[in-house]
Write an enzyme that holds these catalytic residues in place. Structure first.
Site, PDB file in Angstrom:
ATOM      1  N   SER A   1       0.631 -24.378 -46.344  1.00  0.00           N
ATOM      2  CA  SER A   1      -0.452 -24.393 -47.521  1.00  0.00           C
ATOM      3  C   SER A   1      -2.003 -24.355 -47.192  1.00  0.00           C
ATOM      4  CB  SER A   1      -0.513 -25.970 -47.520  1.00  0.00           C
ATOM      5  OG  SER A   1      -1.557 -26.678 -48.546  1.00  0.00           O
TER       6      SER A   1
ATOM      7  N   TYR B   1       0.689 -34.313 -44.382  1.00  0.00           N
ATOM      8  CA  TYR B   1       1.169 -33.036 -45.148  1.00  0.00           C
ATOM      9  C   TYR B   1       0.667 -31.814 -43.857  1.00  0.00           C
ATOM     10  CZ  TYR B   1       2.013 -29.556 -49.081  1.00  0.00           C
ATOM     11  OH  TYR B   1       1.432 -28.622 -48.993  1.00  0.00           O
TER      12      TYR B   1
END
Length: 189
Positions: free
Chosen positions: A85, A98
């Site tokens: 990401s 995350y």
């Protein structure tokens, strides 16, 4: 298709056992399972909240890659593609667990690529930015607008653009240890 919980060793074993029984080989592994953001705000998260995300977003990648690489070593090569990401780059926004997992995936991609390169196994990652998926359906419009404004191209990335990057890496035999950011210029803004 095989459904398995890759945050658990038993699920990973099931996934690879069934794949090998059905196809007899693993040519490409795409590590794409993840919890897409911190489910609980970091300052309120407890050990179990963090462990759930780390197991799904990082440990699953490590174990699936290990299983696949052992099979690929025996068959003379293969490709491991990780989903990272843009949040794993430098700043994780409002999702520090995350972001930490995705930063670890980026580092693992390069580290593992070097380890398995002699076995003709490539390891790369695709790091999407803000992609128009159902994750944003419940977000306030102002927040979604803010995400779009934070990109240089002032738009979402499409799922097809992300998929095209995976296809490119699946076809490419000369790249390993790379993280390709598909993020509409978020890193430039």
């Amino acid at each position: 298709m095989v459904q398995a919980d890759v945050s658990k060793t038993s699920g990973i074993k099931k996934l690879f056992d069934e794949t090998m029984n059905r196809f007899g080989r693993v040519d490409i592994l795409i590590n794409n399972a993840a919890i897409p953001t911190d489910k609980v705000p970091f300052m309120d998260a407890n050990f179990d909240d963090m462990r759930e995300m780390i197991n799904a977003d990082l440990i699953g990648v490590l174990l699936c890659s290990q299983y696949a690489a052992k099979i690929m070593q025996k068959q003379g090569g293969g490709k491991i593609l990780n989903t990272s990401s843009v949040r794993g780059w430098q700043y994780g926004g409002r999702a520090p667990v995350y972001a930490a997992c995705k930063a670890a995936v980026n580092n693992f991609t390069a580290t593992f690529a070097k380890i398995v390169a002699p076995d003709n196994i490539t390891v790369n990652a695709v790091a999407p930015g803000f992609a128009k998926t159902r994750v944003y359906d419940t977000e306030p419009e102002e927040r979604v607008d803010g995400f779009i404004e934070s990109t240089a191209l002032k738009r979402f990335v499409t799922p097809d653009e992300i998929a095209d990057t995976f296809v490119f890496l699946a076809k490419n035999d000369a790249m390993t240890g790379q993280v390709i950011y598909v993020e509409a210029g978020f890193m430039l803004a």
